[in-house]
Motif scaffolding. Structure first.
Motif, PDB file in Angstrom:
ATOM      1  N   THR A 249      54.192  27.785  69.063  1.00  0.00           N
ATOM      2  CA  THR A 249      54.835  26.353  68.495  1.00  0.00           C
ATOM      3  C   THR A 249      56.134  26.354  68.920  1.00  0.00           C
ATOM      4  OG1 THR A 249      55.578  28.013  66.686  1.00  0.00           O
ATOM      5  CG2 THR A 249      53.478  26.782  66.378  1.00  0.00           C
ATOM      6  N   GLY A 250      56.919  27.274  69.277  1.00  0.00           N
ATOM      7  CA  GLY A 250      58.377  27.154  69.904  1.00  0.00           C
ATOM      8  C   GLY A 250      58.257  26.475  71.136  1.00  0.00           C
ATOM      9  N   LEU A 251      57.454  26.934  72.116  1.00  0.00           N
ATOM     10  CA  LEU A 251      57.296  26.398  73.456  1.00  0.00           C
ATOM     11  C   LEU A 251      56.731  24.946  73.195  1.00  0.00           C
ATOM     12  CD1 LEU A 251      55.950  29.303  75.378  1.00  0.00           C
ATOM     13  CD2 LEU A 251      58.241  28.355  75.690  1.00  0.00           C
ATOM     14  N   SER A 252      55.735  24.704  72.387  1.00  0.00           N
ATOM     15  CA  SER A 252      55.280  23.436  72.233  1.00  0.00           C
ATOM     16  C   SER A 252      56.451  22.371  71.859  1.00  0.00           C
ATOM     17  CB  SER A 252      54.220  23.456  71.133  1.00  0.00           C
ATOM     18  OG  SER A 252      53.688  22.061  70.945  1.00  0.00           O
ATOM     19  N   PHE A 253      57.117  22.974  70.847  1.00  0.00           N
ATOM     20  CA  PHE A 253      58.288  21.922  70.291  1.00  0.00           C
ATOM     21  C   PHE A 253      59.210  21.729  71.606  1.00  0.00           C
ATOM     22  CE2 PHE A 253      62.457  21.441  68.498  1.00  0.00           C
ATOM     23  CZ  PHE A 253      62.383  20.351  67.633  1.00  0.00           C
ATOM     24  N   VAL A 254      59.683  22.724  72.266  1.00  0.00           N
ATOM     25  CA  VAL A 254      60.553  22.671  73.502  1.00  0.00           C
ATOM     26  C   VAL A 254      59.918  21.725  74.454  1.00  0.00           C
ATOM     27  CG1 VAL A 254      61.795  23.563  75.299  1.00  0.00           C
ATOM     28  CG2 VAL A 254      61.764  24.617  73.077  1.00  0.00           C
ATOM     29  N   ARG A 255      58.815  21.708  74.754  1.00  0.00           N
ATOM     30  CA  ARG A 255      57.850  20.882  75.764  1.00  0.00           C
ATOM     31  C   ARG A 255      57.967  19.468  75.207  1.00  0.00           C
ATOM     32  NH1 ARG A 255      56.120  17.872  78.952  1.00  0.00           N
ATOM     33  NH2 ARG A 255      54.514  18.003  80.141  1.00  0.00           N
TER      34      ARG A 255
ATOM     35  N   SER B  91      51.375  19.309  75.005  1.00  0.00           N
ATOM     36  CA  SER B  91      52.018  20.529  74.723  1.00  0.00           C
ATOM     37  C   SER B  91      50.944  21.791  73.815  1.00  0.00           C
ATOM     38  CB  SER B  91      53.206  20.397  73.616  1.00  0.00           C
ATOM     39  OG  SER B  91      52.857  19.804  72.229  1.00  0.00           O
ATOM     40  N   VAL B  92      49.780  21.217  73.655  1.00  0.00           N
ATOM     41  CA  VAL B  92      48.638  22.001  72.955  1.00  0.00           C
ATOM     42  C   VAL B  92      48.550  23.109  73.785  1.00  0.00           C
ATOM     43  CG1 VAL B  92      46.782  20.800  73.739  1.00  0.00           C
ATOM     44  CG2 VAL B  92      46.529  21.986  71.706  1.00  0.00           C
TER      45      VAL B  92
END
Length: 287
Positions: free
Chosen positions: A210-216, A160-161
């Motif tokens: 960070t939001g997209l990283s968390f969802v991923r 997710s990075v």
């Protein structure tokens, strides 16, 4: 005789789109969204509709389900925190500092997008196992990454990075160095300049990344199952538990867990969009 063209005809000719008309493009778009997005969601919704409220609560209150959700969410939170800090640092270095190999490093950021997640999981196991390059260095320190909860965090961070870096990088490129120079001229320290000038302009990108990283990370499967160990109540993630329920032909239970994960992701994405819009408006007003 040549045909006279009115100015209106010239304007219409200049505005002609290279794409087909609205009807065709809209039809193709709706068909694509329906087949790829809406139909799978409708199937999940149909499965959820077969459940009574009591059945849903029974599935979600199961000790194994709660443990899988706890492992998934806590690992995703830690991976997101790492990506938020590391993604900002990496994006800053890629934009602000020229150095040999920068183009190669910039290309490597997208590697998790191109690499199959199962291949990533196997590679991480080879690196972080006790006999691996990194794992052999951590073993004398008493740190076990492969087949542990920490391995889940590492796998989620790796996959997710790119979301964190690519969301922040364009905003860093748009920063006006004159504002930072003006703050320095007025006596501000580097930290004060970053906190008052730079960080507010980067916050929408940080929030989105960070939001997209968390969802991923919540939905990660391939990279995690190879390095996690998949021990129930300890290193079993929600995605694996959904697969297990499907293998047991327990479709209602799988739908309940999947629907919960989907609801969490949708709520988070909506919250990100709302917060991002408010941050942009506040920044435009200068407050």
């Amino acid at each position: 005789m040549p045909i006279l063209q009115t100015p209106l005809d010239a304007v219409r000719r200049r505005r002609r789109s290279p794409l087909p008309g609205l009807g065709l493009t809209l039809g193709v778009t709706v068909t694509f969204v329906t087949l790829i997005v809406l139909l799978p969601l409708a199937g999940l919704g149909w499965q959820l509709a077969q459940l009574e409220v009591s059945d849903y609560l029974f599935v979600m209150s199961d000790d194994r389900t709660l443990a899988a959700l706890r492992v998934t969410i806590t690992a995703a939170v830690l991976a997101t925190a790492v990506n938020g800090a590391f993604g900002l640092l990496l994006a800053w270095v890629l934009v602000r500092y020229p150095f040999p190999g920068r183009a190669a490093l910039d290309a490597l950021v997208d590697l998790p997008f191109a690499l199959p997640t199962s291949v990533a999981g196997i590679a991480l196991v080879a690196l972080y196992a006790e006999e691996g390059w990194i794992g052999s260095l951590l073993a004398p320190l008493g740190l076990q990454v492969a087949y542990s909860w920490l391995g889940i965090v590492v796998a989620m961070t790796f996959t997710s990075v790119p979301f964190a870096v690519r969301a922040i990088q364009p905003l860093i490129e748009e920063l006006d160095p004159a504002e930072e120079a003006a703050a320095t001229t007025l006596g501000a320290t580097r930290w004060q300049t970053f906190r008052a000038i730079t960080l507010p302009q980067l916050m929408p990108g940080i929030l989105t990344g960070t939001g997209l990283s968390f969802v991923r990370s919540l939905g990660e499967f391939g990279a995690v199952i190879f390095i996690a160990g998949n021990i129930p109540y300890e290193t079993e993630i929600a995605s694996l538990l959904i697969m297990i329920r499907l293998d047991e032909f327990d479709y209602p239970a799988a739908a309940a867990i999947a629907g919960t994960m989907l609801a969490v992701s949708l709520v988070l994405l909506i919250a990100i969009n709302v917060a991002q819009t408010r941050l942009y408006r506040r920044f435009e007003r200068g407050t």
